[in-house]
Design a protein around this motif. Structure first.
Motif, PDB file in Angstrom:
ATOM      1  N   ALA A  83       0.453  -1.132  -0.003  1.00  0.00           N
ATOM      2  CA  ALA A  83       0.306   0.237  -0.182  1.00  0.00           C
ATOM      3  C   ALA A  83       1.066   1.542   0.035  1.00  0.00           C
ATOM      4  O   ALA A  83       0.642   2.324  -0.283  1.00  0.00           O
ATOM      5  CB  ALA A  83      -1.088   0.034   1.203  1.00  0.00           C
ATOM      6  N   SER A  84       2.625   1.201   0.732  1.00  0.00           N
ATOM      7  CA  SER A  84       2.996   2.316   0.417  1.00  0.00           C
ATOM      8  C   SER A  84       3.809   2.595  -0.737  1.00  0.00           C
ATOM      9  O   SER A  84       4.239   3.661  -1.045  1.00  0.00           O
ATOM     10  CB  SER A  84       3.949   2.308   1.805  1.00  0.00           C
ATOM     11  N   GLY A  85       3.659   1.863  -1.572  1.00  0.00           N
ATOM     12  CA  GLY A  85       4.179   1.644  -2.982  1.00  0.00           C
ATOM     13  C   GLY A  85       5.423   0.826  -3.205  1.00  0.00           C
ATOM     14  O   GLY A  85       5.925   1.269  -4.171  1.00  0.00           O
ATOM     15  N   THR A  86       6.092   0.639  -2.086  1.00  0.00           N
ATOM     16  CA  THR A  86       7.391  -0.012  -1.860  1.00  0.00           C
ATOM     17  C   THR A  86       7.244  -0.772  -3.047  1.00  0.00           C
ATOM     18  O   THR A  86       8.509  -1.023  -3.757  1.00  0.00           O
ATOM     19  CB  THR A  86       7.988  -0.448   0.018  1.00  0.00           C
ATOM     20  N   ILE A  87       7.089  -2.273  -3.096  1.00  0.00           N
ATOM     21  CA  ILE A  87       6.359  -3.880  -3.537  1.00  0.00           C
ATOM     22  C   ILE A  87       5.980  -2.957  -5.012  1.00  0.00           C
ATOM     23  O   ILE A  87       6.809  -3.350  -5.682  1.00  0.00           O
ATOM     24  CB  ILE A  87       5.410  -4.666  -3.611  1.00  0.00           C
ATOM     25  N   PRO A  88       4.868  -2.183  -5.353  1.00  0.00           N
ATOM     26  CA  PRO A  88       5.024  -1.779  -6.781  1.00  0.00           C
ATOM     27  C   PRO A  88       6.167  -0.755  -7.579  1.00  0.00           C
ATOM     28  O   PRO A  88       6.717  -0.917  -8.614  1.00  0.00           O
ATOM     29  CB  PRO A  88       4.164  -0.815  -6.675  1.00  0.00           C
ATOM     30  N   GLY A 251      12.891  -5.511  13.694  1.00  0.00           N
ATOM     31  CA  GLY A 251      13.687  -4.779  12.255  1.00  0.00           C
ATOM     32  C   GLY A 251      12.096  -5.312  11.418  1.00  0.00           C
ATOM     33  O   GLY A 251      12.023  -4.095  10.569  1.00  0.00           O
ATOM     34  N   PHE A 252      11.625  -6.099  11.313  1.00  0.00           N
ATOM     35  CA  PHE A 252      10.181  -6.096  10.646  1.00  0.00           C
ATOM     36  C   PHE A 252       8.950  -4.997  11.631  1.00  0.00           C
ATOM     37  O   PHE A 252       8.939  -4.083  10.223  1.00  0.00           O
ATOM     38  CB  PHE A 252       9.452  -7.355  11.391  1.00  0.00           C
ATOM     39  N   LEU A 253       9.219  -4.257  12.752  1.00  0.00           N
ATOM     40  CA  LEU A 253       8.361  -3.242  13.058  1.00  0.00           C
ATOM     41  C   LEU A 253       8.912  -1.961  13.216  1.00  0.00           C
ATOM     42  O   LEU A 253       8.382  -1.117  12.627  1.00  0.00           O
ATOM     43  CB  LEU A 253       8.249  -3.087  14.584  1.00  0.00           C
ATOM     44  N   LEU A 254      10.039  -1.634  12.923  1.00  0.00           N
ATOM     45  CA  LEU A 254      10.536  -1.015  11.972  1.00  0.00           C
ATOM     46  C   LEU A 254      10.162   0.085  10.810  1.00  0.00           C
ATOM     47  O   LEU A 254      10.047   0.360  10.513  1.00  0.00           O
ATOM     48  CB  LEU A 254      12.348  -0.303  12.505  1.00  0.00           C
ATOM     49  N   SER A 255      10.108  -1.801   9.590  1.00  0.00           N
ATOM     50  CA  SER A 255      10.639  -1.673   8.133  1.00  0.00           C
ATOM     51  C   SER A 255       8.780  -1.186   8.517  1.00  0.00           C
ATOM     52  O   SER A 255       8.472  -0.300   7.526  1.00  0.00           O
ATOM     53  CB  SER A 255      10.325  -2.680   7.557  1.00  0.00           C
ATOM     54  N   ILE A 256       7.407  -1.771   9.300  1.00  0.00           N
ATOM     55  CA  ILE A 256       5.829  -1.443   9.209  1.00  0.00           C
ATOM     56  C   ILE A 256       6.379   0.015   9.122  1.00  0.00           C
ATOM     57  O   ILE A 256       6.024   0.696   8.501  1.00  0.00           O
ATOM     58  CB  ILE A 256       5.915  -2.364   9.721  1.00  0.00           C
ATOM     59  N   VAL A 260       4.448   3.001   6.410  1.00  0.00           N
ATOM     60  CA  VAL A 260       3.684   3.770   6.692  1.00  0.00           C
ATOM     61  C   VAL A 260       3.851   5.086   6.931  1.00  0.00           C
ATOM     62  O   VAL A 260       3.230   5.869   6.035  1.00  0.00           O
ATOM     63  CB  VAL A 260       2.981   3.846   8.528  1.00  0.00           C
ATOM     64  N   VAL A 261       4.864   5.441   7.107  1.00  0.00           N
ATOM     65  CA  VAL A 261       5.057   7.629   7.077  1.00  0.00           C
ATOM     66  C   VAL A 261       5.089   7.374   5.678  1.00  0.00           C
ATOM     67  O   VAL A 261       4.652   8.327   5.261  1.00  0.00           O
ATOM     68  CB  VAL A 261       6.564   7.195   7.525  1.00  0.00           C
TER      69      VAL A 261
END
Length: 446
Positions: A83-88, A251-256, A260-261
Motif C-alpha cells: 500500500a505504501s508503494g514500496t513493492i510496486p 527489524g520488522f516493526l521498524l520497517s512497518i 506507514v510513514v
C-alpha cells in the motif's frame, strides 16, 4: 516414562493427523491437536501432574514466540509495503534492470548473497523475495520455480552464514566451533551450490522467458502510485536492522513503521485504511497481482506454532525420547555412511513430529555426539546435522520453518520444493561425502 508402544502411537497419530488435515485443507491446528492431546493423556497416565505439564508447555511456547512474532509481522509487513508503494516501485524498477533470460539463476544468486550477509531465511525472503516474486509473475515465470530459487538461496545463508542462529545452534549442539564446522561443511556446500547453479541455468535456458528475453515490459503500476526513492526506505530499514543484529521482530516493526510513514506522505493513505489493510490485507481492484493477505490470515498458523512449542516443551521437559535414543539409533560401530543415514532419518523424523527446526538440531546433535565421538570427529557430525536436520525441516509442509517460507513467498512448500535443489541436494551430497570419507580412511590405513 512412556512406553515404546505409547511413543509410537503418539508419533503415528501426530503425523497422520497433520497429513489428513493438510491433504483435506483442514486447519493444521486440528490435525496437530490429535497428537498433542494423546501426548498429554499418556503423560498424565505415566505420573506427570497437570501443573508440571502446563509449565512444560508454557516453556515450550515461550521458545517459539520469536517465530510467532515474525509470522504475525509478515502478515502486516507485506500489505503495508504494498500500500505504501514500496513493492510496486521495486517491481517496476526491477523490470528495467533485471535480465529476464536468466531470472531464476539471478534470483538464486542474489538470495544466497543476501542470506549470507543477514544469516536469516525469513529476512532474506522478506527483503528481496517479495519483490522478486512479483517480477517473476509479470514475466510469466511459474511462481513455484521462482519461489524454489529464492528459498534455495535463502537457505544458503540460513545454514552456512556465521551470523545464522541455526548455524550457531548446530555448532553448539555438536561441540565444535563455527570455523571447524564451516571447514567440515565446505565440500558439501560447494557440491550443492554447483548443483543449484546448473539446475537453474538449465531451466532458464530452456524456459520460454529466455526466448522472450528481448521483450521489454513497461512499468505496471506507475499510474496509480507516486514513485520516489523514499519508497526503498522500508527495505533499507529492514536490511540495516538485521545487519546490526537487532532482533528480527524489531527489524520488522521498524520497517512497518517506515512503510506507514512513506505511504501516508506519498500515497495519502489514512490511518483507518492502514488499520484495515494490516488486518485484512491489501485488495486493490485495479491490480489483482498486488493482492495480499493480512494479520487475520496468520492467526491459524500462529496458533499451530504455539501448539508445536507446547508439544516440544513436554518432550524436552519429560525427556520422552532420550530413553529410546540408543535403541533407535544403534551404535556407530559401522561406517560413517551408515551413521549418516541413521542421523538423517532421525532428524527428519523429529522434523515431521516436532514441527520445528530447533528440536531436530538440538536432539540430533546432543544425543548423538557421544556415539559419534567413539569413531568419528565431532566436526563430521556437525556437517551431517547441518546437511540434514537443519535443512529437511524446510521440506515438511507443516513444519513452522516451511510455513514461514511459504507464507512470505506466497507459494506452498509442496509446490516449490521440487525447484529448491539446495534443500534436497545437501542430504545427497553429505551421504556421498560420508562414503568418500570412509574410503579416504581406508586408503590412509593401507
Amino acid at each position: 516414562m512412556l512406553s515404546s508402544r505409547q511413543l509410537g502411537l503418539i508419533v503415528a497419530l501426530t503425523i497422520t493427523g497433520l497429513g489428513i488435515a493438510y491433504g483435506f485443507s483442514i486447519p493444521l491446528v486440528y490435525g496437530f491437536m490429535v497428537g498433542l492431546l494423546t501426548l498429554i493423556m499418556f503423560s498424565l497416565q505415566a505420573g506427570s501432574s497437570w501443573s508440571i505439564l502446563m509449565r512444560s508447555m508454557w516453556e515450550g511456547v515461550k521458545h517459539t514466540k520469536e517465530v510467532i512474532w515474525i509470522l504475525g509481522l509478515v502478515g502486516i509487513l507485506i500489505p503495508t509495503w504494498t500500500a505504501s508503494g514500496t513493492i510496486p516501485y521495486m517491481i517496476d524498477q526491477g523490470l528495467a534492470f533485471i535480465h529476464p533470460g536468466y531470472y531464476l539463476t539471478f534470483s538464486f544468486v542474489l538470495a544466497a548473497i543476501i542470506s549470507m550477509l543477514l544469516g536469516t531465511s525469513s529476512g532474506t525472503l522478506s527483503s528481496v523475495g517479495i519483490p522478486l516474486i512479483g517480477i517473476g509473475a509479470l514475466l510469466q515465470i511459474p511462481l513455484p520455480m521462482v519461489a524454489g530459487a529464492l528459498v534455495s538461496g535463502a537457505f544458503v545463508g540460513d545454514r552456512t552464514s556465521p551470523f545464522s542462529s541455526a548455524n550457531q545452534l548446530v555448532a553448539a549442539s555438536t561441540g565444535v566451533t563455527v570455523k571447524q564446522q564451516f571447514q567440515a561443511m565446505l565440500p558439501t556446500t560447494v557440491g550443492a551450490l554447483i548443483i543449484c547453479f546448473a539446475f537453474y541455468a538449465a531451466i532458464d535456458v530452456n524456459g520460454i522467458w529466455h526466448a522472450n528475453a528481448h521483450v521489454h515490459l513497461e512499468m505496471q503500476f506507475v499510474r496509480s502510485f507516486a514513485y520516489s526513492l523514499w519508497l526503498i526506505v522500508p527495505v533499507l530499514v529492514l536490511l540495516s536492522s538485521i545487519l546490526l543484529r537487532l532482533r528480527t521482530r524489531y527489524g520488522f516493526l521498524l520497517s512497518i513503521g517506515a512503510a506507514v510513514v512513506t505511504g501516508s506522505v506519498l500515497q495519502h493513505v489514512n490511518m483507518a485504511d492502514w488499520v484495515q489493510l494490516m488486518w485484512s490485507g491489501y485488495h486493490p481492484a485495479a491490480f489483482p497481482a498486488l493482492k495480499t493477505k493480512g494479520l487475520s490470515s496468520m492467526l491459524e498458523l500462529m496458533a499451530l506454532i504455539a501448539l508445536a512449542g507446547a508439544f516440544n516443551g513436554i518432550l524436552e521437559a519429560g525427556r520422552v525420547l532420550q530413553p529410546y535414543m540408543q535403541k533407535l539409533l544403534g551404535t556407530t560401530s559401522g561406517s560413517m555412511f551408515a551413521a549418516t543415514v541413521r542421523t538423517a532419518l532421525f532428524g527428519f523424523g523429529l522434523a515431521l513430529v516436532a514441527c520445528t527446526q530447533t528440536l531436530p538440531i538440538m536432539m540430533t546433535g546432543r544425543s548423538l555426539m557421544p556415539f559419534w565421538e567413539e569413531r568419528f570427529p565431532r566436526s563430521q557430525l556437525s556437517r551431517v546435522v547441518a546437511d540434514t536436520s537443519l535443512i529437511t525441516s524446510a521440506m515438511v509442509p507443516w513444519n513452522l520453518l516451511a510455513i514461514v517460507c511459504g507464507t512470505i513467498v506466497g507459494v506452498p512448500v509442496e509446490q516449490y520444493v521440487v525447484f529448491a535443489p539446495f534443500l534436497w541436494a545437501l542430504p545427497v551430497c553429505t551421504l556421498v561425502w560420508s562414503i568418500r570419507h570412509r574410503e579416504r580412511r581406508v586408503q590412509h590405513a593401507l
